[in-house]
Design an enzyme around this catalytic site. Structure first.
Site, mmCIF file in Angstrom:
data_model
loop_
_atom_site.group_PDB
_atom_site.id
_atom_site.type_symbol
_atom_site.label_atom_id
_atom_site.label_comp_id
_atom_site.label_asym_id
_atom_site.label_seq_id
_atom_site.Cartn_x
_atom_site.Cartn_y
_atom_site.Cartn_z
ATOM 1 N N HIS A 1 0.803 -1.223 0.000
ATOM 2 C CA HIS A 1 0.000 0.000 0.000
ATOM 3 C C HIS A 1 0.835 1.272 0.000
ATOM 4 O O HIS A 1 0.278 2.352 0.208
ATOM 5 C CB HIS A 1 -0.910 0.036 1.217
ATOM 6 C CG HIS A 1 -2.110 -0.847 1.124
ATOM 7 N ND1 HIS A 1 -3.242 -0.502 0.427
ATOM 8 C CD2 HIS A 1 -2.348 -2.079 1.643
ATOM 9 C CE1 HIS A 1 -4.137 -1.469 0.528
ATOM 10 N NE2 HIS A 1 -3.619 -2.443 1.255
ATOM 11 N N LYS B 1 -8.373 13.817 4.781
ATOM 12 C CA LYS B 1 -7.538 12.611 4.712
ATOM 13 C C LYS B 1 -6.496 12.713 5.809
ATOM 14 O O LYS B 1 -6.375 13.754 6.456
ATOM 15 C CB LYS B 1 -6.880 12.466 3.345
ATOM 16 C CG LYS B 1 -6.080 13.700 2.901
ATOM 17 C CD LYS B 1 -5.453 13.484 1.520
ATOM 18 C CE LYS B 1 -6.517 13.552 0.462
ATOM 19 N NZ LYS B 1 -6.445 12.417 -0.468
ATOM 20 N N ARG B 2 -5.749 11.643 6.006
ATOM 21 C CA ARG B 2 -4.656 11.681 6.976
ATOM 22 C C ARG B 2 -3.731 12.855 6.652
ATOM 23 O O ARG B 2 -3.431 13.119 5.489
ATOM 24 C CB ARG B 2 -3.890 10.357 6.912
ATOM 25 C CG ARG B 2 -2.730 10.231 7.884
ATOM 26 C CD ARG B 2 -2.284 8.781 7.965
ATOM 27 N NE ARG B 2 -2.031 8.208 6.650
ATOM 28 C CZ ARG B 2 -0.834 8.176 6.058
ATOM 29 N NH1 ARG B 2 0.222 8.697 6.660
ATOM 30 N NH2 ARG B 2 -0.679 7.612 4.879
ATOM 31 N N LYS C 1 0.843 14.354 1.308
ATOM 32 C CA LYS C 1 -0.519 14.646 0.852
ATOM 33 C C LYS C 1 -0.715 16.146 0.620
ATOM 34 O O LYS C 1 -1.718 16.570 0.066
ATOM 35 C CB LYS C 1 -1.539 14.100 1.845
ATOM 36 C CG LYS C 1 -1.523 12.565 1.903
ATOM 37 C CD LYS C 1 -2.509 12.024 2.914
ATOM 38 C CE LYS C 1 -2.426 10.502 3.036
ATOM 39 N NZ LYS C 1 -2.938 9.779 1.861
ATOM 40 N N THR D 1 -8.521 6.271 -1.765
ATOM 41 C CA THR D 1 -9.917 5.885 -1.978
ATOM 42 C C THR D 1 -10.844 7.065 -1.726
ATOM 43 O O THR D 1 -11.965 7.078 -2.203
ATOM 44 C CB THR D 1 -10.332 4.720 -1.060
ATOM 45 O OG1 THR D 1 -10.056 5.049 0.300
ATOM 46 C CG2 THR D 1 -9.598 3.440 -1.430
ATOM 47 N N LYS E 1 -14.490 8.239 -3.498
ATOM 48 C CA LYS E 1 -15.727 8.554 -2.776
ATOM 49 C C LYS E 1 -16.243 9.936 -3.156
ATOM 50 O O LYS E 1 -17.449 10.139 -3.319
ATOM 51 C CB LYS E 1 -15.486 8.451 -1.271
ATOM 52 C CG LYS E 1 -15.167 7.040 -0.801
ATOM 53 C CD LYS E 1 -14.527 7.043 0.577
ATOM 54 C CE LYS E 1 -13.913 5.680 0.882
ATOM 55 N NZ LYS E 1 -12.994 5.690 2.020
#
Length: 824
Positions: free
Chosen positions: A368, A559-560, A565, A667, A671
């Site tokens: 992952h 998100k985290r 990110k 993901t 969504k």
């Protein structure tokens, strides 16, 4: 009592009509909650309803288990350190197909259905995308009738509950089990010993074969807790089995009698620490040790359980891999490979070669991450203290593997160091990703780019050795939870216009393409989005005290929180917009509301500083009267699945802005798009495939490609050059560093600014100008509501590929080789 009569009684007790459900709720209120209606609290009613729903699930679970046992069904065992299912009640009611009946029954009792749903506390069994993916896959396996058991840890306190104090993340205990969990079935008699520490001794058995005995230092007991996982519209109900730890001896009478009251319960406290909290901070050595112990604990319990179930069939243990395929969800459960070898060789006296054949054909491994720091490694000295026998087994696996590698590819000797499971150095380590690759029959990445980068960059020597071993299965999400349940206004509109087939066949959303230019349908679509934005605005007010305008563009990044990110890239754009509006009050841009949410790891200073910076910028902007009706920033504390239910449907823009080549898949991007948000993103992870599916004209692309990132890295990157050559970027950084957003404290955000100017590992400054210009295109596109709505419709219409049903079908066909089983 005859079987027929018993069956009739059972079916009456779990009837699906409103009258039967109402009666069941009342019975559980009395017999389970020990309350009568006049004094029952909302929590009592919730638990009574949950048990009534659970009764109907358990009947199906029993029929499913009997069917699988009778058929000797090949079974997927999904080993994951995280499962993040979200609230169970509404999802289970949907899966049973009794939504209207439950609403009617609850109304007859004078209760508010939505209030009962809100009573449920979300299970604290995961952190983010990994756990949500595991839960989606469990949903899809049941829906596709794939026999499966999910194995994990029953964390007592979850990761942590995030609160925001003075803009900073503060970690509080997530007491999700404080009031019990009506969905789980404790199995106190289903327990296994798990050993740690000690040493090993060699001996010869009665046949003169050299064996090894592990003499452990201490042990704990793993106790099973089962949660049924229903398929949608089918009878199949699979099992999520989670393990909690108990002390082998919970109370020491001798210590108590001598006055050592703390010592009397010391073993109990120490043992139960294993399953207290998800992912303890592994910065200190004690945290590393506890994390390794956690991982071994749950895979040992799981494998012992699998062997127990298998031996009931009477089949020889050397056929174990024909019964089970075990999917390792990332490297956390990779210790399962030497553990299965130990169980086969040490406990069941199987010869090494046969045991290795069984083991290597049992496990498959999902990678992952592309981040080197996320590919787990354990120091050998620590590993030996905790699991001495397993380290010996790993040495043997590694030695035999390297011998195999030498023979397989001529001239490979120079690459053996890169292939070895043991990494040499000042403090040698066990490479868990290497162990997972060597001990698995198949390895998969989770997006096409990610899988290719695994072959090229992360595991190139393994790819050279086994060219067919690394494959791809792009992630997916369940449309049941993340559309049918969380976006009921949209689900209702789709039901009216294209039917309900998309719930289990997401490709049927393509029917929407014919409606994308229909003015009447566009108007209905806009009304749905407006309702969802109003719901999100109400939630924001309750959670943050901030009032946000549903007429503004909702630009969302949840998100985290991690540097790769790039939440700080988003923040620099917000500061830039703020500066533009302050310098030019007449600037004509659509009003925007920026929504953030996500947790930072407790020991990750830079991520926590980014959260503080977002909240500090929000504080200034939100109280500046010049920004009223123009710009707003909110940070949702404690982002979880329950919060996601209203955030994904309410978003206009989805921020997927990681540096190309860093995000394995994502993901959240799926969504958001599935709920009609338009994506602004890089060519990273599954963004690439989303863009291919929805059309490049319906995706806002910016930033470097992965190849360009690699080229820049090789030629040398000087972030200050980008700052000096872009006045708006320089101004944004200067404002952040000056103390303008920190009450005059010019030191607070200096580490964040210095990190960007003197290293910028995730190339925020390189992509800044491309990102800001792309955001201007978004503002312009949002003005044309007809075209924006058309793009939104087409995004939803073309998201069929990203169902977790498709992902599981690919696992089933290409990796697991497993057949579906009908349950009647």
């Amino acid at each position: 009592m005859s079987e027929v009569t018993s069956s009739k009684i059972q079916s009456t007790r779990v009837g699906m009509d409103a009258a039967a459900i109402k009666q069941s709720i009342l019975e559980h209120l009395v017999h389970t909650q020990s309350r009568f209606p006049d004094v029952a609290s909302e929590s009592d009613w919730y638990n009574a309803l949950a048990h009534a729903v659970r009764d109907r699930m358990l009947e199906r679970m029993m029929v499913t288990a009997k069917t699988y046992k009778a058929n000797k069904s090949r079974t997927v065992c999904y080993l994951s350190a995280e499962f993040l299912p979200g609230p169970h009640l509404a999802n289970n009611i949907l899966a049973l197909g009794i939504w209207q009946e439950v609403q009617e029954a609850v109304a007859q009792l004078g209760l508010d259905f939505e209030s009962l749903l809100e009573e449920e506390v979300e299970p604290g069994l995961g952190n983010g995308g990994l756990g949500r993916l595991a839960a989606c896959y469990m949903d899809s396996m049941a829906t596709l009738k794939i026999p499966a058991i999910g194995y994990g840890i029953r964390y007592e306190f979850g990761i942590f509950r995030q609160e925001i104090e003075d803009g900073w993340q503060v970690e509080k205990t997530d007491k999700w089990l404080s009031y019990g969990n009506p969905w789980e079935i404790p199995r106190p008699r289903l327990r296994f010993n798990v050993h740690f520490g000690g040493h090993t001794e060699q001996f010869k058995d009665i046949d003169g074969i050299l064996r090894v005995k592990w003499i452990p230092e201490w042990r704990v007991i793993g106790v099973a807790h089962d949660t049924p996982v229903m398929g949608y519209g089918v009878k199949n109900t699979n099992l999520l089995r989670l393990w909690s730890s108990e002390a082998a001896e919970s109370f020491n009478f001798q210590a108590f009698n001598t006055g050592d009251y703390y010592g009397a319960v010391n073993e109990k406290v120490t043992s139960e620490n294993l399953t207290k909290v998800l992912y303890p901070n592994d910065e200190p050595e004690a945290g590393k040790r506890l994390r390794l112990e956690q991982q071994y604990f749950f895979v040992s319990c799981s494998l012992q359980d699998m062997v127990r179930i298998y031996l009931q069939s009477g089949d020889p243990l050397d056929q174990f891999h024909h019964k089970y395929t075990a999917q390792l969800n990332d490297t956390h459960p990779a210790i399962a490979i030497p553990e299965l070898m130990r169980l086969l060789v040490d406990r069941n006296q199987m010869d090494w070669d046969t045991a290795w054949h069984v083991t290597r054909n049992t496990f498959a491994y999902t990678n992952h991450t592309l981040l080197p720091e996320a590919l787990e490694k354990w120091p050998l000295d620590l590993f030996k203290k905790v699991l001495p026998r397993h380290l010996e087994i790993i040495y043997e696996i590694n030695s035999r593997f390297l011998d195999e590698a030498r023979m397989k590819i001529h001239g490979l000797n120079g690459h053996l160091e890169k292939l070895s499971i043991i990494e040499e150095g000042a403090r040698p380590q066990v490479r868990m990703a290497h162990l997972a690759v060597v001990g698995s029959y198949k390895v998969n990445g989770v997006a096409e780019l990610h899988s290719e980068l695994l072959r090229q960059n992360v595991l190139p020597d393994f790819h050279a050795l086994w060219p067919d071993k690394i494959t791809n299965v792009t992630n997916g999400v369940t449309p049941r939870r993340f559309m049918l349940l969380s976006n009921q206004p949209l689900a209702h509109l789709l039901r009216e216009r294209i039917g309900c087939g998309w719930v289990t066949d997401l490709d049927s959303l393509h029917k929407l393409e014919a409606l994308a230019d229909d003015p009447d349908f566009q108007q209905q679509w806009q009304k749905v989005k407006r309702r969802n934005k109003e719901r999100l605005a109400r939630h924001a007010l309750a959670a943050t005290g901030q009032k946000i305008d549903p007429d503004s563009l909702f630009d969302v990044q949840v998100k985290r929180v991690h540097e790769y990110k790039r939440q700080h890239l988003n923040l620099l754009h917000i500061i830039t917009l703020y500066n533009r509006l302050k310098d030019n009050p007449g600037l004509d841009i659509p009003p925007r509301t920026f929504v953030f949410g996500g947790k930072a790891a407790p020991g990750y200073f830079m991520a926590k500083l980014i959260i503080k910076a977002i909240n500090s910028v929000a504080e200034v902007i939100n109280r500046d009267p010049d920004m009223d009706g123009r710009l707003r920033v909110v940070f949702f504390p404690n982002f979880n699945v329950k919060t996601a239910h209203c955030i994904y449907p309410g978003a206009d823009v989805s921020e997927q802005i990681s540096l190309a080549g860093k995000e394995a898949s994502g993901t959240g991007n799926m969504k958001f798009a599935l709920n009609g948000a338009l994506t602004v993103g890089t060519l990273d992870g599954a963004n690439i495939e989303i863009r291919e599916e929805v059309g490049k004209e319906n995706f806002f692309l910016f930033g470097m490609t992965e190849a360009e990132v690699s080229a820049l890295q090789q030629q040398g990157y000087h972030p200050q050059d980008y700052c000096q050559n872009d006045p708006e970027l320089k101004s944004a950084l200067d404002f952040l560093a000056s103390g303008y957003f920190s009450h005059g404290d010019a030191t607070l955000f200096r580490p964040l600014v210095d990190n960007l100017l003197n290293g910028d590992p995730y190339k925020v400054l390189v992509d800044y100008r491309s990102y800001v210009d792309c955001q201007a295109r978004i503002s312009e596109a949002y003005r044309d509501r007809q075209e924006w709505t058309r793009m939104s419709i087409l995004n939803v219409a073309r998201m069929g590929k990203f169902s977790s049903d498709r992902s599981i079908q690919e696992y089933t066909n290409n990796i697991w080789k497993i057949a579906s089983v009908d349950v009647f």
